[in-house]
Design an enzyme around this catalytic site. Structure first.
Site, mmCIF file in Angstrom:
data_model
loop_
_atom_site.group_PDB
_atom_site.id
_atom_site.type_symbol
_atom_site.label_atom_id
_atom_site.label_comp_id
_atom_site.label_asym_id
_atom_site.label_seq_id
_atom_site.Cartn_x
_atom_site.Cartn_y
_atom_site.Cartn_z
ATOM 1 N N HIS A 287 4.545 31.489 104.245
ATOM 2 C CA HIS A 287 5.827 31.589 103.517
ATOM 3 C C HIS A 287 6.651 30.309 103.666
ATOM 4 O O HIS A 287 7.874 30.347 103.589
ATOM 5 C CB HIS A 287 6.655 32.787 103.995
ATOM 6 C CG HIS A 287 5.889 34.065 104.104
ATOM 7 N ND1 HIS A 287 5.802 34.990 103.089
ATOM 8 C CD2 HIS A 287 5.115 34.557 105.116
ATOM 9 C CE1 HIS A 287 5.042 36.009 103.477
ATOM 10 N NE2 HIS A 287 4.600 35.757 104.697
ATOM 11 N N SER B 20 12.960 3.734 92.281
ATOM 12 C CA SER B 20 13.879 4.245 91.270
ATOM 13 C C SER B 20 14.664 3.071 90.706
ATOM 14 O O SER B 20 14.980 2.129 91.425
ATOM 15 C CB SER B 20 14.829 5.251 91.916
ATOM 16 O OG SER B 20 16.034 5.333 91.178
ATOM 17 N N LYS C 63 14.974 4.714 97.086
ATOM 18 C CA LYS C 63 13.910 5.655 96.746
ATOM 19 C C LYS C 63 12.503 5.073 96.843
ATOM 20 O O LYS C 63 12.260 3.939 96.455
ATOM 21 C CB LYS C 63 14.103 6.189 95.321
ATOM 22 C CG LYS C 63 15.274 7.109 95.146
ATOM 23 C CD LYS C 63 15.193 8.383 95.987
ATOM 24 C CE LYS C 63 14.210 9.380 95.420
ATOM 25 N NZ LYS C 63 14.657 9.957 94.156
ATOM 26 N N GLU D 152 2.651 13.642 92.633
ATOM 27 C CA GLU D 152 3.423 14.387 91.619
ATOM 28 C C GLU D 152 2.673 14.433 90.288
ATOM 29 O O GLU D 152 2.620 15.465 89.617
ATOM 30 C CB GLU D 152 4.782 13.731 91.393
ATOM 31 C CG GLU D 152 5.751 13.918 92.544
ATOM 32 C CD GLU D 152 7.025 13.126 92.309
ATOM 33 O OE1 GLU D 152 7.904 13.619 91.597
ATOM 34 O OE2 GLU D 152 7.136 11.996 92.818
#
Ligand code: ARG
Length: 470
Positions: free
Chosen positions: A166, A287, A293, A300
């Site tokens: 979980h 970024s 970043k 991804e």
């Protein structure tokens, strides 16, 4: 020029005989597949060479005709490889483009190549040859990725991280064990692809349009020349079914689903909140607005690309659904989803195989995270059971200890013996051994367990299995 032909507009040279008007310009583009099926040019040429060789062997072509055809096809192969071939939408697909060029190059003999076959068995053969090659290339990338995973697992056999259920801290596990869980998924993906390849590697050639052919063909010759293991038994089935492509897409969708799971974990682990791994800069991007970043783009993207592969599986299933026998033009729509599935899976595996050896593992952060979150609570419960307490009672006792720890902001291992004894006087000094992270993982020392010794043994079994591949 006869009167009738003078009045006729330009016809498709390969099938225009019975037509009285030229194909509508838009319909020509709409029905053409050459823009995407030229990807199978090599397979188409190999299939044609095998077909011509067989026709000569059974006496349908002369040896000279065969030689002329093969030389012509080899020359066309070079034109295509060198980017000199002029593809024409008017010639519809890869098959007719190559055949027309052959006749252009070698004259009338070129027109004999299509004896005893149809584009229907030709295209079905080409796709299978293409997919067989694609599966082999994908299996190589899978092996490369799996080797990287086993290396990583071996290096990190002793590294302790929190195991989750979980996404809540559950029990300590070794990082090597976690990585080998990924590897198990890939073993099954590999098996599925190998199994699928058996059904891909069956030859439809000789089915002709749908019913077979009147020429005395010998399908065993073409099958041998093209490396097919078996021959499709039924001509109607041979030209029409694409279940082998669907099966491949299904195996690919599962493999991508697994990769999406790895990706999700890598994205989480690379975040400042987890901070378990550092992905190499060359696999990340920045970024344009936020200077701090470093984004985990590769995982991804792999996660995102799973969507298109799942979509292609549904496309092909839907394409096949309710199709009456035998070949239908619907089947021309099999190629783009199939090709994209092949490219996507290959590229994702390739990126992961390249990235895996360069992943930096932040052992201290993993260990610190495992130390928090009462990850050894089950170990304490098991300790009490071994001292004679029933499991349900020990669960209750440890639950109370955890409640106390939450209030005091103390993990179990940080409590004094007196503090622990508030919950059960059976607890003695030997409890602290049980509450250590090493004690916890080492105690799970059986096949499939997380103990470092088991991880090393599992990694070496995995390595042996990988190196036994042909
Ligand atoms: N381009 C076609 C395809 O991909 C080749 C087979 C066409 N056959 C036909 N009878 N029109 O399916």
């Amino acid at each position: 020029m006869s009167d009738s032909s003078k009045n006729k507009p330009a016809q498709n040279i390969q099938w225009g005989g019975r037509f009285t008007e030229a194909t509508d310009a838009f319909v020509q583009v709409f029905t053409a597949s050459v823009d995407f099926d030229q990807k199978m040019a090599e397979q188409d040429i190999n299939g044609s060479i095998a077909h011509a060789t067989m026709l000569a062997e059974v006496g349908v072509l002369t040896q000279e005709e065969k030689t002329t055809i093969i030389e012509g096809l080899e020359a066309i192969r070079l034109e295509i490889r060198n980017g000199e071939f002029e593809w024409s939408v008017a010639l519809e697909d890869v098959h007719m483009n190559i055949e027309a060029r052959l006749t252009q190059r070698i004259g009338i003999t070129g027109k004999k190549l299509h004896t005893g076959r149809s584009r229907n068995d030709q295209v079905a053969t080409d796709i299978r040859l293409y997919l067989r090659d694609a599966i082999d290339a994908i299996l190589c990338e899978l092996t490369r990725l799996q080797t990287g995973l086993v290396d990583l697992a071996e290096r990190e056999a002793d590294t302790i991280m929190p195991g989750f259920t979980h996404l809540q801290t559950a029990q300590p596990v070794t990082f090597g064990h976690h990585i080998l869980a990924w590897n198990e998924m890939l073993f099954r993906d590999y098996e599925r692809l190998v199994d699928c390849r058996k059904r891909v590697n069956r030859m439809p050639l000789g089915s002709a349009a749908l019913a077979g052919t009147t020429y005395p063909i010998d399908r065993s010759i073409t099958a041998r020349l093209l490396g097919f293991d078996e021959i499709c038994e039924n001509s109607l089935d041979g030209v029409s079914d694409r279940d082998f492509a669907i099966e491949f897409c299904s195996a690919a969708a599962l493999a991508m689903t697994h990769m999406s799971r790895f990706s999700e974990e890598l994205v989480l682990w690379a975040s400042a909140q987890f901070d378990f791994v550092d992905l190499p800069d060359r696999f990340c991007t920045g970024s344009s607005i936020m200077p701090q970043k470093k984004n985990p783009d590769v995982p991804e993207l792999v996660r995102g690309k799973t969507g298109r592969v799942n979509g292609h599986l549904i496309s092909l299933l839907t394409l096949m659904k309710s199709q009456c026998l035998a070949y239908n033009k619907d089947n021309q729509e099999d190629k783009e989803p199939l090709f994209d599935t092949v490219d996507t899976l290959f590229n994702c595996l390739r990126a992961y195989a390249d990235m895996m050896p360069a992943i930096q593992v932040k052992k201290d952060n993993m260990r610190e995270a495992a130390r928090r979150g009462f990850s050894t609570a089950t170990d304490l419960a098991d300790y009490l059971v071994k001292k004679g307490v029933a499991f349900r009672d020990s669960h209750e006792i440890v639950g109370k200890a955890v409640g106390y720890g939450v209030a005091q902001k103390k993990d179990l291992a940080e409590m004094s013996l007196q503090e622990l004894q508030q919950f059960s006087d059976i607890i003695t000094d030997d409890v602290f051994q049980v509450l250590t992270l090493e004690g916890s993982v080492n105690a799970r020392n059986h096949l499939g367990g997380t103990a470092p010794a088991q991880v090393r043994a599992a990694a070496s079994r995995a390595r042996a299995k990988i190196s036994a591949r042909g």
